[in-house]
Design a protein around this motif. Structure first.
Motif, mmCIF file in Angstrom:
data_model
loop_
_atom_site.group_PDB
_atom_site.id
_atom_site.type_symbol
_atom_site.label_atom_id
_atom_site.label_comp_id
_atom_site.label_asym_id
_atom_site.label_seq_id
_atom_site.Cartn_x
_atom_site.Cartn_y
_atom_site.Cartn_z
ATOM 1 N N ASP A 26 0.587 -1.227 -0.006
ATOM 2 C CA ASP A 26 0.052 0.165 -0.057
ATOM 3 C C ASP A 26 0.839 1.381 -0.130
ATOM 4 N N GLU A 27 2.165 1.039 -0.047
ATOM 5 C CA GLU A 27 3.283 2.283 -0.016
ATOM 6 C C GLU A 27 3.520 2.489 -1.683
ATOM 7 N N PRO A 28 3.720 3.742 -1.948
ATOM 8 C CA PRO A 28 4.084 4.022 -3.395
ATOM 9 C C PRO A 28 5.023 2.988 -4.063
ATOM 10 N N VAL A 29 5.958 2.422 -3.619
ATOM 11 C CA VAL A 29 7.033 1.624 -3.860
ATOM 12 C C VAL A 29 7.450 0.306 -3.228
ATOM 13 N N VAL A 30 8.066 -0.617 -3.825
ATOM 14 C CA VAL A 30 8.274 -1.663 -2.897
ATOM 15 C C VAL A 30 9.731 -2.341 -3.864
ATOM 16 N N ILE A 31 10.250 -3.124 -3.321
ATOM 17 C CA ILE A 31 11.379 -3.742 -3.896
ATOM 18 C C ILE A 31 11.142 -5.259 -4.155
ATOM 19 N N VAL A 32 11.373 -5.540 -5.656
ATOM 20 C CA VAL A 32 11.257 -6.930 -6.027
ATOM 21 C C VAL A 32 12.473 -7.498 -6.493
ATOM 22 N N MET A 33 12.736 -8.613 -5.692
ATOM 23 C CA MET A 33 13.894 -9.210 -5.869
ATOM 24 C C MET A 33 13.775 -10.644 -6.526
ATOM 25 N N GLN A 34 14.485 -11.102 -7.864
ATOM 26 C CA GLN A 34 14.322 -12.287 -8.375
ATOM 27 C C GLN A 34 15.605 -13.024 -8.495
ATOM 28 N N ILE A 35 15.523 -14.177 -7.676
ATOM 29 C CA ILE A 35 16.618 -14.974 -7.425
ATOM 30 C C ILE A 35 17.106 -15.574 -8.845
ATOM 31 N N LEU A 54 13.477 -1.410 -7.930
ATOM 32 C CA LEU A 54 12.482 -0.553 -7.074
ATOM 33 C C LEU A 54 11.410 -0.579 -7.957
ATOM 34 N N PHE A 55 10.302 -0.793 -7.615
ATOM 35 C CA PHE A 55 8.804 -1.054 -8.508
ATOM 36 C C PHE A 55 7.822 -0.190 -7.806
ATOM 37 N N ARG A 56 7.020 0.513 -8.680
ATOM 38 C CA ARG A 56 5.931 1.216 -8.232
ATOM 39 C C ARG A 56 4.733 0.376 -8.174
ATOM 40 N N THR A 57 3.998 0.818 -6.989
ATOM 41 C CA THR A 57 2.845 -0.034 -6.804
ATOM 42 C C THR A 57 1.609 0.453 -7.458
ATOM 43 N N ASP A 58 1.680 1.675 -8.040
ATOM 44 C CA ASP A 58 0.402 2.101 -8.771
ATOM 45 C C ASP A 58 -0.274 1.367 -9.745
ATOM 46 N N PRO A 59 -1.434 1.054 -9.403
ATOM 47 C CA PRO A 59 -2.486 -0.086 -10.224
ATOM 48 C C PRO A 59 -2.484 0.490 -11.787
ATOM 49 N N THR A 60 -2.507 2.099 -11.685
ATOM 50 C CA THR A 60 -3.017 2.574 -12.911
ATOM 51 C C THR A 60 -1.733 2.627 -13.980
ATOM 52 N N ILE A 61 -0.599 2.225 -13.635
ATOM 53 C CA ILE A 61 0.638 2.003 -14.458
ATOM 54 C C ILE A 61 0.430 0.508 -14.905
ATOM 55 N N THR A 62 0.189 0.315 -16.186
ATOM 56 C CA THR A 62 -0.141 -1.021 -16.776
ATOM 57 C C THR A 62 1.200 -1.597 -17.274
ATOM 58 N N LYS A 63 2.039 -0.926 -17.676
ATOM 59 C CA LYS A 63 3.327 -1.443 -18.463
ATOM 60 C C LYS A 63 4.348 -1.677 -17.460
ATOM 61 N N GLU A 91 13.230 6.619 -1.508
ATOM 62 C CA GLU A 91 12.135 6.613 -2.583
ATOM 63 C C GLU A 91 10.948 7.242 -1.794
ATOM 64 N N LEU A 92 10.596 6.616 -0.708
ATOM 65 C CA LEU A 92 9.608 6.880 0.327
ATOM 66 C C LEU A 92 9.734 8.204 0.878
ATOM 67 N N LYS A 93 10.877 8.612 1.429
ATOM 68 C CA LYS A 93 11.284 9.885 1.744
ATOM 69 C C LYS A 93 11.090 11.046 0.788
ATOM 70 N N SER A 94 11.309 10.820 -0.305
ATOM 71 C CA SER A 94 11.291 11.813 -1.274
ATOM 72 C C SER A 94 9.865 12.078 -1.735
ATOM 73 N N SER A 95 8.966 10.974 -1.668
ATOM 74 C CA SER A 95 7.613 11.006 -2.237
ATOM 75 C C SER A 95 6.780 11.666 -0.924
ATOM 76 N N LYS A 96 7.210 11.875 0.250
ATOM 77 C CA LYS A 96 6.254 12.471 1.350
ATOM 78 C C LYS A 96 6.608 14.062 1.175
ATOM 79 N N LYS A 97 7.543 14.421 0.388
ATOM 80 C CA LYS A 97 7.756 16.003 0.378
ATOM 81 C C LYS A 97 6.880 16.644 -0.522
#
Length: 97
Positions: A26-35, A54-63, A91-97
């Motif tokens: 539910d935050e703007p970004v998450v980290i996705v790691m692929q082994i 570093l991955f955006r979680t925004d569901p409106t971004i489809t690509k 990223e989370l700190k800069s998105s709160k500004k």
């Protein structure tokens, strides 16, 4: 039987197959790691080469390519988590500004 979620530095760390997700969805970004590769250590398979994004979680971004902000490869889970945590915090700190 309920499973307890593994936490790392106050955020959830969830594995699904060869993917590890770090952060709150539910935050703007998450980290996705692929082994990408594993190695044997004391009879156990451990993650070796890891691609992290570093991955955006925004569901409106489809690509998928538009969701990725940064990406890198690291050797070992600790190094990947260390870099991923720094990216996430910044990223989370800069998105709160």
């Amino acid at each position: 039987m309920s499973e307890e979620i593994l936490m790392y530095k106050g955020r959830p760390l969830v594995r699904n197959g060869n993917f590890i997700y770090y952060g709150y969805m539910d935050e703007p970004v998450v980290i996705v790691m692929q082994i990408l590769t594993t190695t044997e250590l004391n009879g156990e398979e451990v993650a070796d080469k890891i691609k992290l994004q570093l991955f955006r979680t925004d569901p409106t971004i489809t690509k998928a390519k538009d969701k990725v902000i940064k990406q890198a490869e690291r050797t070992g889970l600790y190094d990947a988590l260390d870099v991923g945590n720094v990216w996430l915090e910044r990223e989370l700190k800069s998105s709160k500004k």
